[in-house]
Design a protein around this motif. Structure first.
Motif, PDB file in Angstrom:
ATOM      1  N   PHE A  94       0.883  -1.216   0.088  1.00 21.66           N
ATOM      2  CA  PHE A  94       0.044   0.095   0.044  1.00 21.66           C
ATOM      3  C   PHE A  94       1.123   1.377   0.024  1.00 21.66           C
ATOM      4  CE2 PHE A  94       0.565  -1.595   4.589  1.00 21.66           C
ATOM      5  CZ  PHE A  94       0.957  -0.637   5.029  1.00 21.66           C
ATOM      6  N   GLN A  95       0.370   2.379  -0.263  1.00 25.06           N
ATOM      7  CA  GLN A  95       0.813   3.507  -0.445  1.00 25.06           C
ATOM      8  C   GLN A  95       0.215   4.432   0.781  1.00 25.06           C
ATOM      9  OE1 GLN A  95      -0.003   4.290  -4.807  1.00 25.06           O
ATOM     10  NE2 GLN A  95       1.419   5.791  -4.485  1.00 25.06           N
ATOM     11  N   THR A  96       1.135   5.396   1.519  1.00 24.97           N
ATOM     12  CA  THR A  96       0.185   6.325   2.242  1.00 24.97           C
ATOM     13  C   THR A  96       0.471   7.552   1.968  1.00 24.97           C
ATOM     14  OG1 THR A  96       2.376   6.300   3.731  1.00 24.97           O
ATOM     15  CG2 THR A  96       0.936   4.473   4.503  1.00 24.97           C
ATOM     16  N   PHE A  97      -0.542   8.360   2.542  1.00 22.48           N
ATOM     17  CA  PHE A  97      -0.399   9.822   2.023  1.00 22.48           C
ATOM     18  C   PHE A  97      -0.496  10.744   3.349  1.00 22.48           C
ATOM     19  CE2 PHE A  97      -2.347   7.791  -1.619  1.00 22.48           C
ATOM     20  CZ  PHE A  97      -1.515   8.215  -2.566  1.00 22.48           C
ATOM     21  N   GLY A  98       0.604  11.105   3.706  1.00 22.12           N
ATOM     22  CA  GLY A  98       0.740  11.960   5.186  1.00 22.12           C
ATOM     23  C   GLY A  98       0.042  13.395   5.053  1.00 22.12           C
ATOM     24  N   PHE A  99      -0.429  13.812   6.235  1.00 22.99           N
ATOM     25  CA  PHE A  99      -0.804  15.187   6.244  1.00 22.99           C
ATOM     26  C   PHE A  99      -0.868  15.637   7.553  1.00 22.99           C
ATOM     27  CE2 PHE A  99      -4.380  12.307   7.139  1.00 22.99           C
ATOM     28  CZ  PHE A  99      -5.253  13.014   7.824  1.00 22.99           C
ATOM     29  N   GLU A 120      -2.465  15.500  -5.718  1.00 22.58           N
ATOM     30  CA  GLU A 120      -2.422  16.831  -5.490  1.00 22.58           C
ATOM     31  C   GLU A 120      -3.055  17.453  -4.399  1.00 22.58           C
ATOM     32  OE1 GLU A 120      -0.081  18.815  -7.267  1.00 22.58           O
ATOM     33  OE2 GLU A 120       0.211  17.317  -8.684  1.00 22.58           O
ATOM     34  N   VAL A 121      -2.555  18.327  -3.487  1.00 23.94           N
ATOM     35  CA  VAL A 121      -3.562  18.762  -2.416  1.00 23.94           C
ATOM     36  C   VAL A 121      -3.644  20.398  -2.392  1.00 23.94           C
ATOM     37  CG1 VAL A 121      -2.658  16.848  -0.995  1.00 23.94           C
ATOM     38  CG2 VAL A 121      -1.607  18.937  -0.873  1.00 23.94           C
ATOM     39  N   ASP A 126       1.495  23.989   5.293  1.00 20.88           N
ATOM     40  CA  ASP A 126       2.416  23.073   5.827  1.00 20.88           C
ATOM     41  C   ASP A 126       1.984  21.764   4.968  1.00 20.88           C
ATOM     42  OD1 ASP A 126       3.822  24.020   7.960  1.00 20.88           O
ATOM     43  OD2 ASP A 126       2.058  24.082   9.182  1.00 20.88           O
ATOM     44  N   ASN A 127       0.922  21.508   4.696  1.00 17.50           N
ATOM     45  CA  ASN A 127       0.264  20.197   3.854  1.00 17.50           C
ATOM     46  C   ASN A 127       0.776  20.410   2.268  1.00 17.50           C
ATOM     47  OD1 ASN A 127      -0.836  18.299   5.770  1.00 17.50           O
ATOM     48  ND2 ASN A 127      -2.394  19.807   6.072  1.00 17.50           N
ATOM     49  N   HIS A 206      13.488  27.359   4.314  1.00 19.13           N
ATOM     50  CA  HIS A 206      12.039  27.364   4.359  1.00 19.13           C
ATOM     51  C   HIS A 206      11.402  26.649   5.541  1.00 19.13           C
ATOM     52  CE1 HIS A 206       8.232  29.057   2.427  1.00 19.13           C
ATOM     53  NE2 HIS A 206       7.787  27.646   2.379  1.00 19.13           N
ATOM     54  N   LYS A 207      11.646  26.999   6.620  1.00 20.92           N
ATOM     55  CA  LYS A 207      11.173  26.136   7.752  1.00 20.92           C
ATOM     56  C   LYS A 207       9.665  25.864   8.053  1.00 20.92           C
ATOM     57  CE  LYS A 207      15.871  26.266  10.004  1.00 20.92           C
ATOM     58  NZ  LYS A 207      16.543  27.131   9.079  1.00 20.92           N
ATOM     59  N   THR A 208       9.370  24.644   7.884  1.00 20.07           N
ATOM     60  CA  THR A 208       7.775  24.477   7.999  1.00 20.07           C
ATOM     61  C   THR A 208       7.826  22.977   8.763  1.00 20.07           C
ATOM     62  OG1 THR A 208       7.699  23.212   6.035  1.00 20.07           O
ATOM     63  CG2 THR A 208       7.261  25.664   5.947  1.00 20.07           C
ATOM     64  N   LEU A 209       6.504  22.409   9.180  1.00 23.32           N
ATOM     65  CA  LEU A 209       6.423  21.353   9.826  1.00 23.32           C
ATOM     66  C   LEU A 209       6.770  20.246   8.588  1.00 23.32           C
ATOM     67  CD1 LEU A 209       3.085  21.545  11.555  1.00 23.32           C
ATOM     68  CD2 LEU A 209       5.060  20.854  12.601  1.00 23.32           C
ATOM     69  N   ALA A 210       6.595  20.480   7.457  1.00 24.97           N
ATOM     70  CA  ALA A 210       7.063  19.707   6.451  1.00 24.97           C
ATOM     71  C   ALA A 210       8.764  19.343   6.229  1.00 24.97           C
ATOM     72  CB  ALA A 210       6.689  20.116   5.125  1.00 24.97           C
ATOM     73  N   GLY A 211       9.028  20.570   6.448  1.00 22.07           N
ATOM     74  CA  GLY A 211      10.706  20.433   6.837  1.00 22.07           C
ATOM     75  C   GLY A 211      11.111  19.557   7.694  1.00 22.07           C
TER      76      GLY A 211
END
Length: 410
Positions: A94-99, A120-121, A126-127, A206-211
């Motif tokens: 399976f694939q997962t899609f984090g958020f 695409e989101v 952050d997402n 570019h410091k974000t939660l994603a980073g």
């Protein structure tokens, strides 16, 4: 202790392990469309990041209808979750899609290409940043993804969905070589594109939660190398970036998990005293202290599970070593990580015929997996010397035989 961790130890002592920053409850809204290549009866499910999908319950779910879904749940924090198709979970691939669970509605637009699902989101910054990283790399990989898809379709048409040519045959060797060729080409494309340099610059400036997620994942990869090789030196770039992000998100669970991983690596470093614990014994339920069971002996702590095939394989390989050295100052203690009941453990012990003391950690109540830095997906084998110091986490039981030959003779 691995050298880079020495300078990091003070950071762990002074930092807080608060979990996510607390706030008022908010509603997390997630929806998506474009999944009409799945039957209407399947569901989209949401798990916390790092959950064991086999045993942990989802926090939310929704039926797919005409390839679309809508779901929501309440959260008091902004944490990382994973979205996955239930049908794929049952298949085991399976694939997962984090958020991130912030308070801005998150919308997924899915499509199928070369046998994989892309998304695409639109949502919070952050997402959207999280999927910027993911989709930029996926676009670069499309040429090799198409090659892999065509090769898989050829294999399936000739050998079935899970079939392969006979091991050792000329056809098997050609197929293996072709897969390796495509993999090498993909690595070359990524390298030539400058993606890693772009990603590093983006994370740095570019410091974000994603980073933060990318940094903690990179550092986790470095720590796994330390587990395999105690002499591995952690890339200081990732340690320094983590220090920066940690100051920005001190209460985030990603920070908490990484702090715990760093502390565990330090705690289990070669030469460190083994972390002691007590746990109930399988035979009569009596609580036994691990340190008492191994006192005065070279020992192996065998963390395994009835559902873990590779763990049981290694445990079985330990049996002849144990029998050869059990009267010469060597012992083994098993600890099984079980879920729900001990029935499968009892059956496995009887079937595999383990001759040493067996303790258990039912539903994680004892916390032994966390103490020894193990994931719920598998186990681990730890070699401990006569003085109660960790020698190493063992990947191959042949290492144990070699150590015993050196210290207890052939």
């Amino acid at each position: 202790m691995n050298p880079p961790l020495q300078s990091f130890a003070a950071l762990l002592v002074t930092g807080s392990l608060l979990g996510c920053s607390q706030s008022e409850l908010h509603t997390v809204e997630v929806s998506g469309h474009g999944l009409d290549f799945y039957p209407d009866s399947t569901r989209m499910v949401v798990f916390p990041y790092g959950a064991d999908f086999r045993f942990d319950p989802p926090v939310a779910s929704a039926l797919l209808a005409d390839g679309a879904f809508e779901l929501s749940f309440r959260d008091s924090t902004t944490c990382l979750y994973e979205l996955v198709v239930e049908e794929e979970l049952h298949k085991g691939s399976f694939q997962t899609f984090g958020f991130f669970s912030d308070d801005k509605p998150l919308r997924f637009a899915f499509r199928r290409k070369f046998g994989t699902t892309r998304a695409e989101v639109s949502g919070s910054s952050d997402n959207e940043e999280l999927f910027l990283y993911r989709n930029r790399r996926a676009t670069l990989c499309e040429p090799t993804d198409s090659m892999l898809y065509e090769l898989d379709q050829w294999r399936i048409s000739n050998y079935g969905p899970n079939g392969y040519p006979e091991t050792g045959s000329a056809e098997a060797e050609r197929l293996r070589a072709r897969y390796e060729e495509i993999s090498d080409r993909q690595k070359s494309i990524i390298e030539a594109s400058g993606y890693e340099r772009w990603l590093e610059a983006r994370i740095r400036h570019h410091k974000t939660l994603a980073g933060l997620l990318k940094v903690t994942q990179a550092l986790d990869s470095e720590l796994r190398k330390v587990e395999r090789d105690a002499g591995h030196t952690i890339d200081t770039m990732w340690l320094n970036l983590y220090r920066d992000y940690r100051s920005l998100y001190p209460g985030n669970r990603l920070v908490q998990r990484t702090d715990e991983r760093l502390a565990t690596i330090e705690r289990l470093a070669p030469g460190a005293p083994f972390p002691d614990f007590t746990a109930p014994a399988l035979d009569d339920g009596t609580r036994r202290r691990f340190g008492e069971l191994i006192e005065g002996r070279i020992a192996v702590l065998d963390c395994w599970a009835s559902w873990c095939g590779s763990c049981r394989k290694h445990s079985i390989e330990l049996i002849p070593i144990y029998e050869q050295y059990r009267d010469r100052g060597f012992t083994v203690v098993g600890v099984a990580r079980e879920y729900g009941s001990l029935d499968d453990m009892r059956l496995a012990v009887k079937r595999d015929n383990y001759p040493w003391v067996q303790l258990y950690d039912l539903d994680g109540a004892e916390g032994i997996w966390k103490l020894y830095g193990l994931s719920s997906a598998g186990g681990g084998i730890f070699l401990i010397d006569l003085k109660g110091r960790i020698v190493e986490r063992v990947a191959d039981v042949a290492t144990i035989r070699k150590y015993l030959e050196q210290h207890l003779g052939r």
